[in-house]
Design an enzyme around this catalytic site. Structure first.
Site, PDB file in Angstrom:
ATOM      1  N   CYS A  26       0.844  -1.200   0.000  1.00  0.00           N
ATOM      2  CA  CYS A  26       0.000   0.000   0.000  1.00  0.00           C
ATOM      3  C   CYS A  26       0.882   1.253   0.000  1.00  0.00           C
ATOM      4  O   CYS A  26       1.587   1.519  -0.971  1.00  0.00           O
ATOM      5  CB  CYS A  26      -0.956  -0.066   1.184  1.00  0.00           C
ATOM      6  SG  CYS A  26      -2.322   1.072   1.059  1.00  0.00           S
ATOM      7  N   HIS A  49      -3.528  -5.322   0.788  1.00  0.00           N
ATOM      8  CA  HIS A  49      -2.904  -5.818   2.028  1.00  0.00           C
ATOM      9  C   HIS A  49      -2.883  -7.351   2.049  1.00  0.00           C
ATOM     10  O   HIS A  49      -3.877  -7.978   2.419  1.00  0.00           O
ATOM     11  CB  HIS A  49      -3.683  -5.293   3.244  1.00  0.00           C
ATOM     12  CG  HIS A  49      -3.527  -3.825   3.433  1.00  0.00           C
ATOM     13  ND1 HIS A  49      -2.527  -3.272   4.193  1.00  0.00           N
ATOM     14  CD2 HIS A  49      -4.223  -2.783   2.924  1.00  0.00           C
ATOM     15  CE1 HIS A  49      -2.609  -1.955   4.149  1.00  0.00           C
ATOM     16  NE2 HIS A  49      -3.646  -1.638   3.376  1.00  0.00           N
ATOM     17  N   GLU A 104      -1.575  -9.215   4.151  1.00  0.00           N
ATOM     18  CA  GLU A 104      -1.508  -9.750   5.515  1.00  0.00           C
ATOM     19  C   GLU A 104      -2.871  -9.981   6.154  1.00  0.00           C
ATOM     20  O   GLU A 104      -2.956 -10.583   7.224  1.00  0.00           O
ATOM     21  CB  GLU A 104      -0.669  -8.835   6.421  1.00  0.00           C
ATOM     22  CG  GLU A 104      -1.176  -7.413   6.579  1.00  0.00           C
ATOM     23  CD  GLU A 104      -0.774  -6.499   5.418  1.00  0.00           C
ATOM     24  OE1 GLU A 104      -0.218  -7.009   4.431  1.00  0.00           O
ATOM     25  OE2 GLU A 104      -1.039  -5.289   5.488  1.00  0.00           O
TER      26      GLU A 104
END
Ligand code: XMP
Length: 528
Positions: A105, A189, A191
Site C-alpha cells: 500500500c 494488504h 496480511e
C-alpha cells in the site's frame, strides 16, 4: 511490546544476532512500520512462515544502518500518511541498496514515487474487498496464486505513469502490483485474511529474499507461561474478568504461571449473560477467587450528560480504572492483569513505538491506564484468533473461547447519545433477543460478532391504533478472523424478519429495525 530497531548500534545488532542464533538462522526481514493498522499482522504472518522479522523505525533508520544490519529482505507496511502531501519519514536511499523490498500500500507508493511514477489522490478510493487480476504470468511474487483473486484494499492515493513492470490490476487501480528490479509492490494488504492468497504472496517474497529454510515458531503459550513465571509466580495478581475469551485466556496463563489470582467482574454496562458465564466458569474454581463489583451507579453518574462516543469512552475508562484501583489497594495486589489485545492497542493510536504517525481510531478502555501496580497484558502481541489458539492449548473451555468478542466499554458504544438506566435497559433487551435468535437459528458461531445499536434516529410509528415516534434500532453482524478487517455477514432475510418482529413487538421504544451492510474498512465493527 516488540523491541524496535532504531539504528545500527552495537547493542541493537547484537540483539538481532542473538535472536538469530536462537532461531538457528542467519537471515531476517526488516519491517518498516509506516503506521498501518495491519503491520502487526505482517509480523505474525512472517513468524507463521517460520522467518524472523524485526520491526524498524522509518523515522530514525538510515540506509547506512540497514547496510550494516544486512537484512535479507525489507517490507514497508501501509500507513495513514500520503506520499502526495504528507510524505512519511523514510530514507529513500534504502530503496537503492539492492535488498529485496516489498512495499505494501503506502510502502508501494513510496518506492513507486522514488523511481519516477506519479502518485496522487484518485477519484475512486478503494476500501474493502476487490478482485485482483494478475496481468503478467510468471512473476515470482505471485507464483502459485490464482490469476483472479480476492484482495483487501484501503487506500485513497493511486499510482500512475509507472516506469516499471505492472504485475496486476483491480477495477479501480490500474497499478495494483508492480516490480522494478529488487523492488516489489502491492497496493492491497496481503496480511489480512480477506486477501485470500496473501499468505502465499509473503511466502513467495521470503523465497525471493532467499529465506528458504524456515523454522517453526515455538509454542507461543509455553513461551508466554515461561516468561510470566519469572514475574508472577507466587504473587498476588488481580485480573479484570469479563466473561469473554481474552481475559479468560489470561487467567489460565497466569494460573499455569503459578500466580495467586483474584478475578474482578465489573457489573453495570454489560450484556445480560456476561455475569452468568463468569460465575459458571470461575465462581467455583479453587485457583481463582471471584469478586463481583457492582459499578452501575458510578457508570451512570460518570456518563451523565455525555453524548459523543469519545467522551463516553473516556468516562467509562475512568470508572473502570477507579473500580480496579480500589480492589488493587484493598487486596494488596502486586500486579494487575488484563486481556488487552494488539487490536486494542493499535486502534488507540499506539503500537510499534516507531516515529511514524498512527491514527487513533478509538480510545480503548484498557490501554495506557496507568495503574498504581505494574500491569500484565500477555496477549498484547496477539489478535483474536491467535489468542483463541493459545486458549485452546491451555484447555480454556470452548464455550468461553467461542463467545463473540464484546468491547470493554460494553453497551456504552452501542447506545447513541446519553447513556441512562433507561437506554441501557433497552439496549440489553434488544441484545438479548438478537443473540437468542442467532443461537436458535444456529447462526451464532458462524458469525464472528454481532450487536444491536440503539440509535437516536426517530421513526414515525403506527402501533395498534396509536401513532407516534419510536427509535430506530440498528443490527449488525460481521465475519472476521481477527477484528482488523471484517465483512458484513449476509444473514438470511427470514432471520432478520423474525428478529425485527420480536424487537418491535417486545421492546416498546423501538419503531423500526435496520441492518448495517458495511465492511471494515471503511466502517469499524462497533457503532461507537
Ligand atoms: P472496532 O469497532 O474497532 O472493533 O472495529 C474491533 C474489535 O474490538 C472490540 N472493541 C473493543 N474492545 N475495548 C475492547 O476491549 C474497547 O474499547 C473496544 N472497542 C472495540 C470490538 O468489539 C471488536 O471486536
Amino acid at each position: 511490546m516488540l523491541s524496535i530497531f532504531k539504528s545500527a548500534t552495537p547493542e541493537a545488532l547484537e540483539d538481532i544476532h542473538e535472536e538469530m542464533r536462537v532461531r538457528q538462522t542467519d537471515r531476517f526481514i526488516f519491517l518498516f512500520s509506516m503506521g498501518s493498522q495491519f503491520d502487526h499482522l505482517i509480523v505474525q504472518q512472517i513468524s507463521r512462515l517460520g522467518a524472523y522479522c524485526v520491526v524498524a523505525d522509518p523515522s530514525s533508520v538510515k540506509a547506512e544502518d540497514v547496510r550494516r544490519a544486512a537484512p535479507s529482505g525489507i517490507i514497508l507496511s501501509g500507513g495513514p500518511a500520503s506520499v502526495f502531501d504528507e510524505p512519511p519519514p523514510f530514507d529513500d536511499a534504502i530503496f537503492d541498496l539492492g535488498i529485496p523490498t516489498l512495499g505494501v500500500c503506502l510502502g508501494f507508493q513510496m518506492w513507486a514515487k522514488h523511481v519516477g511514477a506519479e502518485v496522487a489522490p484518485q477519484s475512486k478510493r478503494e476500501f474493502g474487498v476487490h478482485t485482483f487480476r494478475i496481468k503478467k504470468g510468471g512473476s515470482s511474487l505471485f507464483e502459485g496464486v490464482s490469476n483472479e483473486t480476492q484482495v483487501l484494499e484501503s487506500h485513497g492515493d493511486a499510482i500512475s505513469d509507472a516506469p516499471f513492470e505492472i504485475l496486476g490490476a483491480t477495477d479501480n487501480a490500474e497499478v495494483a502490483a508492480g516490480h522494478a528490479g529488487h523492488l516489489w509492490g502491492v497496493q492491497f494488504h496481503p496480511e489480512v485474511t480477506d486477501t485470500l492468497e496473501g499468505g502465499k504472496m509473503y511466502d513467495n517474497f521470503l523465497n525471493i529474499c532467499g529465506i528458504t529454510e524456515r523454522f517453526p515458531a515455538r509454542s507461543v503459550a509455553q513461551a508466554k507461561i515461561a516468561e510470566l513465571k519469572k514475574i508472577v509466580a507466587g504473587k498476588r495478581v488481580l485480573i479484570a474478568l469479563s466473561g469473554g475469551s481474552d481475559s479468560s485466556v489470561v487467567a489460565y496463563l497466569l494460573k499455569e504461571a503459578g500466580a495467586r489470582l483474584k478475578g474482578v467482574y465489573i457489573r453495570g454496562i454489560d450484556r445480560p449473560d456476561d455475569e452468568v458465564y463468569v460465575h459458571e466458569y470461575f465462581g467455583e474454581e479453587n485457583w481463582i477467587e471471584l469478586e463481583i463489583a457492582d459499578a452501575t451507579d458510578e457508570f451512570l453518574k460518570a456518563l451523565k450528560g455525555h453524548a459523543s462516543m469519545r467522551d463516553k469512552r473516556l468516562a467509562m475508562r475512568g470508572v473502570y480504572k477507579e473500580v480496579l484501583e480500589k480492589k488493587l489497594k484493598s487486596w494488596k495486589a502486586d500486579f494487575i492483569a488484563q486481556g488487552t489485545l494488539y487490536t486494542d492497542i493499535r486502534e488507540s493510536g499506539h503500537g510499534h513505538a516507531t516515529g511514524a504517525r498512527v491514527a487513533e481510531i478509538k480510545v480503548h478502555h484498557n490501554v495506557k491506564l496507568g495503574f498504581s501496580v505494574p500491569e500484565i497484558a500477555p496477549l498484547e502481541t496477539e489478535v483474536k484468533d491467535s489468542a483463541r489458539g493459545i486458549g485452546r492449548e491451555l484447555g480454556v473451555p470452548e464455550d468461553l473461547l467461542v463467545r463473540h468478542p464484546f468491547p470493554g466499554p460494553g453497551l456504552v458504544v452501542r447506545i447513541e447519545g446519553e447513556v441512562t438506566a433507561e437506554t441501557l435497559r433497552i439496549a440489553r433487551a434488544c441484545d438479548e433477543i438478537y443473540i437468542e435468535e442467532l443461537r436458535a437459528a444456529g447462526l451464532y458461531e458462524s458469525v464472528w460478532q454481532a450487536g444491536a445499536t440503539f440509535t437516536r434516529s426517530m421513526h414515525t410509528e403506527s402501533k395498534g391504533d396509536g401513532a407516534g415516534l419510536g427509535a430506530v434500532l440498528a443490527l449488525w453482524a460481521v465475519w472476521s478472523v481477527n477484528g482488523f478487517t471484517a465483512r458484513f455477514a449476509q444473514l438470511p432475510y427470514d432471520f432478520l424478519d423474525k428478529v425485527s418482529r420480536r424487537i418491535t413487538n417486545e421492546v416498546r421504544e423501538v419503531a423500526a429495525v435496520v441492518y448495517r451492510i458495511s465492511d471494515k474498512p471503511p466502517a469499524t465493527i462497533e457503532w461507537g
